[in-house]
Enzyme design. Structure first.
Site, PDB file in Angstrom:
ATOM      1  CG  PHE A  11      -1.678   1.363   1.271  1.00 35.45           C
ATOM      2  CD1 PHE A  11      -1.827   1.726   0.670  1.00 35.45           C
ATOM      3  CD2 PHE A  11      -0.793   1.312   2.892  1.00 35.45           C
ATOM      4  CE1 PHE A  11      -2.886   2.769   1.829  1.00 35.45           C
ATOM      5  CE2 PHE A  11      -1.628   2.681   3.315  1.00 35.45           C
ATOM      6  CZ  PHE A  11      -2.076   3.546   2.433  1.00 35.45           C
ATOM      7  CB  ILE A  12       3.229   2.972   2.359  1.00 36.22           C
ATOM      8  CG1 ILE A  12       2.419   2.796   3.222  1.00 36.22           C
ATOM      9  CG2 ILE A  12       3.832   4.024   2.850  1.00 36.22           C
ATOM     10  CD1 ILE A  12       2.872   2.676   5.106  1.00 36.22           C
ATOM     11  CB  THR A  95       9.213 -11.876   8.284  1.00 35.70           C
ATOM     12  OG1 THR A  95       8.772 -12.378   7.911  1.00 35.70           O
ATOM     13  CG2 THR A  95       9.067 -10.333   6.707  1.00 35.70           C
ATOM     14  CB  ALA A 117       8.680   1.892   6.638  1.00 39.64           C
ATOM     15  CE1 TYR A 149       5.136  -4.758  12.019  1.00 40.96           C
ATOM     16  CE2 TYR A 149       3.974  -3.209  13.432  1.00 40.96           C
ATOM     17  CZ  TYR A 149       4.554  -3.278  12.203  1.00 40.96           C
ATOM     18  OH  TYR A 149       4.230  -2.207  11.027  1.00 40.96           O
ATOM     19  CE  LYS A 153       8.442  -2.771  10.656  1.00 43.35           C
ATOM     20  NZ  LYS A 153       8.669  -2.356   9.767  1.00 43.35           N
TER      21      LYS A 153
END
Ligand code: UDP
Length: 323
Positions: A11-12, A95, A117, A149, A153
């Site tokens: 999407f982005i 991932t 990101a 998550y 990140k």
């Protein structure tokens, strides 16, 4: 310039690819098409400056090949969406950790600058009205799948920081606060496309929990130029920026706005978190960015409000090409 966009079919990523091509750059998209789709790049497929490489960011050989001779890399590829993280937690963790370190190592060898990101999710349950980049993280147990998550990140950010400090890699980290707009799919949990799709299908909008939790939604077209401006600005290298729209809206209010915008009579249905996400799920009550730093650095100022966002998503959904 020769620019690599990992996750460029997402999407982005697809909006960023479009923008970079419009600036005259050569763009290499690396995407494993797990959540991204070729459809997102269809309008660009005839552009001779675009190369699409199917493959994983965890594959060091393919990453290395894509980055050979690159000036910059935007690392957007990741396992995303609450449903993805809860359904395939281990795979997502790998991932998001291995992929990032693989891209950092290749960027370092290629001498390319790199944008990572990251996400507002790393602030966790910190409900400050205006989260600043240096604010503390308030995260639940590492054994609760949802937080994996945020943990991945956050470690990605640390990796990027250390590559900058120890290896001199020119990095910029951005924390995105609920970026939304055309092409985003609701399949992996994101609330705006889910509500719009439900309304268009005449189904009640599924408001999880009390509906009093709030989020700030930022249009992807406000975010994309900021990504490029930050990576192009040497003064931004080695640091981190929040990017989002500071206007909060409760999820219940969002549902009502979608019903009004679509003219749907379907109403809303409340779904307990346990039913939506399984037992032990912890949501964030509120997540509001303070983007003063990005404003001072590049004049970041989102121009589009929630109604623009909803109209854009609606137009995308009702376009001739079904998603
Ligand atoms: N949400 C909801 N109904 C849905 C999907 C999501 O009420 O069908 C809620 C979700 O529980 C959260 C908010 O909307 O409180 C934003 O969810 P999303 O997954 O879009 O983003 P995130 O939780 O990562 O901010």
């Amino acid at each position: 310039m020769r620019v690599v966009v990992t996750g460029g079919a997402g999407f982005i990523g697809s909006h960023l690819t479009e923008y970079l091509l419009s600036l005259g750059h050569e763009v290499i998209v690396l995407d494993d098409f797990s959540t991204g789709t070729a459809r997102n790049l269809r309008a660009l497929s005839a552009n001779p400056r675009l190369t699409v490489v199917p493959g994983s960011v965890c594959d060091a050989t393919i990453v290395e090949t894509c980055l050979a001779g690159a000036d910059a890399v935007y690392h957007l590829a990741a396992a995303v969406g609450v449903f993805t993280i809860l359904d395939r937690t281990l795979e997502s963790l790998r991932t998001n950790l291995t992929g990032t370190e693989t891209v950092l190592a290749a960027a370092s060898r290629a001498g390319a600058r790199m944008l990572l990101a990251s996400t507002s999710e790393i602030y966790g349950k910190n409900t400050a009205m205006g989260l600043r980049e240096e604010d503390d993280r308030i995260i639940g147990s590492p054994l609760k799948n949802r937080w994996s998550y945020a943990e991945a990140k956050a470690l990605d950010e640390t990796f990027a920081h250390l590559y900058a400090v120890e290896k001199g890699l020119r990095t910029v980290i951005v924390r995105l606060f609920n970026t939304v707009g055309p092409r985003q799919t609701g399949r992996y949990g994101m609330v705006v496309p889910r509500f719009v799709d439900q309304a268009l299908a005449g189904k009640p909008l599924t408001v999880f929990g009390t509906g009093q939790q709030s989020r700030c939604f930022c249009h992807v077209l406000d975010v994309v130029p900021a990504l490029v401006a930050l990576l192009e600005d040497e003064r931004a290298h080695g640091t981190v920026f929040n990017l989002g729209n500071p206007e909060p809206v409760t999820i219940e209010e969002l549902a009502h706005r979608v019903l009004v915008r679509t003219g749907s009579p379907a109403g809303i249905v409340r779904v307990p978190y346990e039913q939506a996400y399984g037992p032990g799920y912890e949501d964030m009550e509120r997540r509001v960015p303070d983007c003063t730093k990005a404003k001072q650095a590049i004049g970041f100022q989102p121009a589009r409000g929630l109604d623009d966002i909803l109209d854009g998503v609606l137009a995308d959904r009702t376009a001739a090409v079904p998603r």
